[in-house]
Motif scaffolding. Sequence first.
Motif, PDB file in Angstrom:
ATOM      1  N   SER A 131      34.593  56.109  26.912  1.00 34.92           N
ATOM      2  CA  SER A 131      33.260  55.655  27.321  1.00 34.92           C
ATOM      3  C   SER A 131      32.595  54.886  26.189  1.00 34.92           C
ATOM      4  CB  SER A 131      32.389  56.845  27.749  1.00 34.92           C
ATOM      5  OG  SER A 131      32.081  57.684  26.648  1.00 34.92           O
ATOM      6  N   THR A 132      31.588  54.099  26.567  1.00 37.98           N
ATOM      7  CA  THR A 132      30.825  53.323  25.591  1.00 37.98           C
ATOM      8  C   THR A 132      29.494  52.922  26.220  1.00 37.98           C
ATOM      9  OG1 THR A 132      30.953  51.503  23.995  1.00 37.98           O
ATOM     10  CG2 THR A 132      31.762  51.049  26.236  1.00 37.98           C
ATOM     11  N   GLU A 133      28.716  52.102  25.485  1.00 35.99           N
ATOM     12  CA  GLU A 133      27.428  51.627  26.011  1.00 35.99           C
ATOM     13  C   GLU A 133      27.533  50.218  26.561  1.00 35.99           C
ATOM     14  OE1 GLU A 133      25.984  54.473  22.674  1.00 35.99           O
ATOM     15  OE2 GLU A 133      27.543  52.966  22.843  1.00 35.99           O
ATOM     16  N   SER A 134      26.500  49.829  27.297  1.00 36.10           N
ATOM     17  CA  SER A 134      26.466  48.481  27.865  1.00 36.10           C
ATOM     18  C   SER A 134      26.417  47.414  26.771  1.00 36.10           C
ATOM     19  CB  SER A 134      25.252  48.321  28.790  1.00 36.10           C
ATOM     20  OG  SER A 134      24.038  48.541  28.077  1.00 36.10           O
ATOM     21  N   GLY A 135      25.962  47.776  25.587  1.00 37.72           N
ATOM     22  CA  GLY A 135      25.892  46.833  24.475  1.00 37.72           C
ATOM     23  C   GLY A 135      27.242  46.355  23.990  1.00 37.72           C
ATOM     24  N   ALA A 136      28.328  46.899  24.535  1.00 35.23           N
ATOM     25  CA  ALA A 136      29.667  46.400  24.225  1.00 35.23           C
ATOM     26  C   ALA A 136      29.968  45.110  24.976  1.00 35.23           C
ATOM     27  CB  ALA A 136      30.725  47.452  24.562  1.00 35.23           C
ATOM     28  N   ASP A 137      29.191  44.838  26.025  1.00 33.41           N
ATOM     29  CA  ASP A 137      29.373  43.619  26.835  1.00 33.41           C
ATOM     30  C   ASP A 137      30.787  43.505  27.402  1.00 33.41           C
ATOM     31  OD1 ASP A 137      26.759  42.789  26.486  1.00 33.41           O
ATOM     32  OD2 ASP A 137      27.210  41.677  24.653  1.00 33.41           O
ATOM     33  N   LEU A 138      31.346  44.608  27.826  1.00 29.49           N
ATOM     34  CA  LEU A 138      32.699  44.601  28.386  1.00 29.49           C
ATOM     35  C   LEU A 138      32.741  43.856  29.719  1.00 29.49           C
ATOM     36  CD1 LEU A 138      33.673  48.305  27.705  1.00 29.49           C
ATOM     37  CD2 LEU A 138      34.802  46.317  26.699  1.00 29.49           C
ATOM     38  N   PRO A 139      33.659  42.938  29.899  1.00 24.80           N
ATOM     39  CA  PRO A 139      33.806  42.281  31.199  1.00 24.80           C
ATOM     40  C   PRO A 139      34.157  43.296  32.279  1.00 24.80           C
ATOM     41  CG  PRO A 139      34.966  41.054  29.495  1.00 24.80           C
ATOM     42  CD  PRO A 139      34.573  42.370  28.883  1.00 24.80           C
ATOM     43  N   GLU A 140      33.593  43.122  33.466  1.00 23.84           N
ATOM     44  CA  GLU A 140      33.754  44.109  34.532  1.00 23.84           C
ATOM     45  C   GLU A 140      35.199  44.307  34.942  1.00 23.84           C
ATOM     46  OE1 GLU A 140      32.890  47.102  37.054  1.00 23.84           O
ATOM     47  OE2 GLU A 140      31.553  46.177  35.560  1.00 23.84           O
ATOM     48  N   ASP A 141      35.994  43.236  34.914  1.00 20.67           N
ATOM     49  CA  ASP A 141      37.389  43.399  35.324  1.00 20.67           C
ATOM     50  C   ASP A 141      38.158  44.309  34.371  1.00 20.67           C
ATOM     51  OD1 ASP A 141      37.170  41.219  33.414  1.00 20.67           O
ATOM     52  OD2 ASP A 141      39.275  40.769  33.829  1.00 20.67           O
ATOM     53  N   LEU A 142      37.792  44.294  33.083  1.00 23.17           N
ATOM     54  CA  LEU A 142      38.459  45.173  32.118  1.00 23.17           C
ATOM     55  C   LEU A 142      37.936  46.605  32.225  1.00 23.17           C
ATOM     56  CD1 LEU A 142      38.717  42.824  29.011  1.00 23.17           C
ATOM     57  CD2 LEU A 142      40.422  43.302  30.782  1.00 23.17           C
ATOM     58  N   VAL A 143      36.664  46.745  32.573  1.00 25.76           N
ATOM     59  CA  VAL A 143      36.112  48.084  32.840  1.00 25.76           C
ATOM     60  C   VAL A 143      36.900  48.740  33.971  1.00 25.76           C
ATOM     61  CG1 VAL A 143      34.097  49.357  33.687  1.00 25.76           C
ATOM     62  CG2 VAL A 143      33.803  47.551  31.983  1.00 25.76           C
ATOM     63  N   GLN A 144      37.159  47.956  35.023  1.00 29.33           N
ATOM     64  CA  GLN A 144      37.900  48.471  36.167  1.00 29.33           C
ATOM     65  C   GLN A 144      39.366  48.713  35.823  1.00 29.33           C
ATOM     66  OE1 GLN A 144      36.478  49.365  39.030  1.00 29.33           O
ATOM     67  NE2 GLN A 144      34.488  48.711  38.247  1.00 29.33           N
ATOM     68  N   LYS A 145      39.970  47.786  35.104  1.00 28.10           N
ATOM     69  CA  LYS A 145      41.394  47.896  34.759  1.00 28.10           C
ATOM     70  C   LYS A 145      41.689  49.183  33.998  1.00 28.10           C
ATOM     71  CE  LYS A 145      45.031  45.681  32.005  1.00 28.10           C
ATOM     72  NZ  LYS A 145      45.391  44.498  31.160  1.00 28.10           N
TER      73      LYS A 145
END
Length: 283
Positions: free
Chosen positions: A7-21
């Motif tokens: 887990s992490t915070e939104s401030g990481a700016d992770l792209p949604e496709d990688l969050v899902q992957k």
Amino acid sequence: MRRIILSTESGADLPEDLVQKYDLQVVPMHIIMDGKDYLDGSLPVEDIYDYYGRTKKIPTTTATNTHEYETFFKTIKEKFPDCIIIHIGYTSKASSSFQNAVIASEEFDNIILIDALNVTGGLAAIVLYAADLLQKEPDISPEDLAVKIEAVIPKSRLAFIPGSLEFLKAGGRVSNMASLIGGLLKIKPCIELRDGKLMSTKKYRGNMSGASEKLLSDYLKEFPIDRKQLYFIYSIGLDEKVKERMDAAAKENGFQHVRWIQAGGMISTHSGAGGFGIAGLEE
């Protein structure tokens, strides 16, 4: 082997496709605008710039609070019973978010907290390193994974040029902001993460196209970045021609993969429109 959840915070700016992957769990931070509290990611970044255009005021940001972390960790535990959470947090030297996570974690067993001492693409690089390693080694122990994550933290290098000195000044997060004398129109400061703190390290003259190329050149001279992966960070408003040139420059410098990451609300509130940044891991 018990399941490990990252887990992490939104401030990481992770792209949604990688969050899902990678099935990553992301807790939102906050943006305060027009007297309203918005969860980071719940409003378009353009609204932040529009707000400044109307009012000449910069929205403020706040950390994820302790109660929100308690709810966040509880939800993960309910979804993945008997899991072990490894939370990779936004730098504690620029936000109270990590300390709030520490307090909230006292109510739970099997949570490992790691201060990434980084933000946006620099934090994303660490989280994605961990996610990729966990995917490749699903039987790795939580303790061994945490050790490997801790080891890569000093190797994550982030540098960026903000799109607006007004946003940067108002954000108040750069330790040596006084060194950015006067906000001269042709001066573009380079901001880097040093020991978890945002620091102004260099100044570039000219337009963003030239400044971004000089930034990449300086970055690669200073840091032995692993050529397997490079991250470019942009805030909305960056010229597409700059993106095209930086893609070409990355290939010229031998990078196998380049991933563009859009700065979310937290970072955009502090850097303004049209910013550009680079993140990667040292070899």
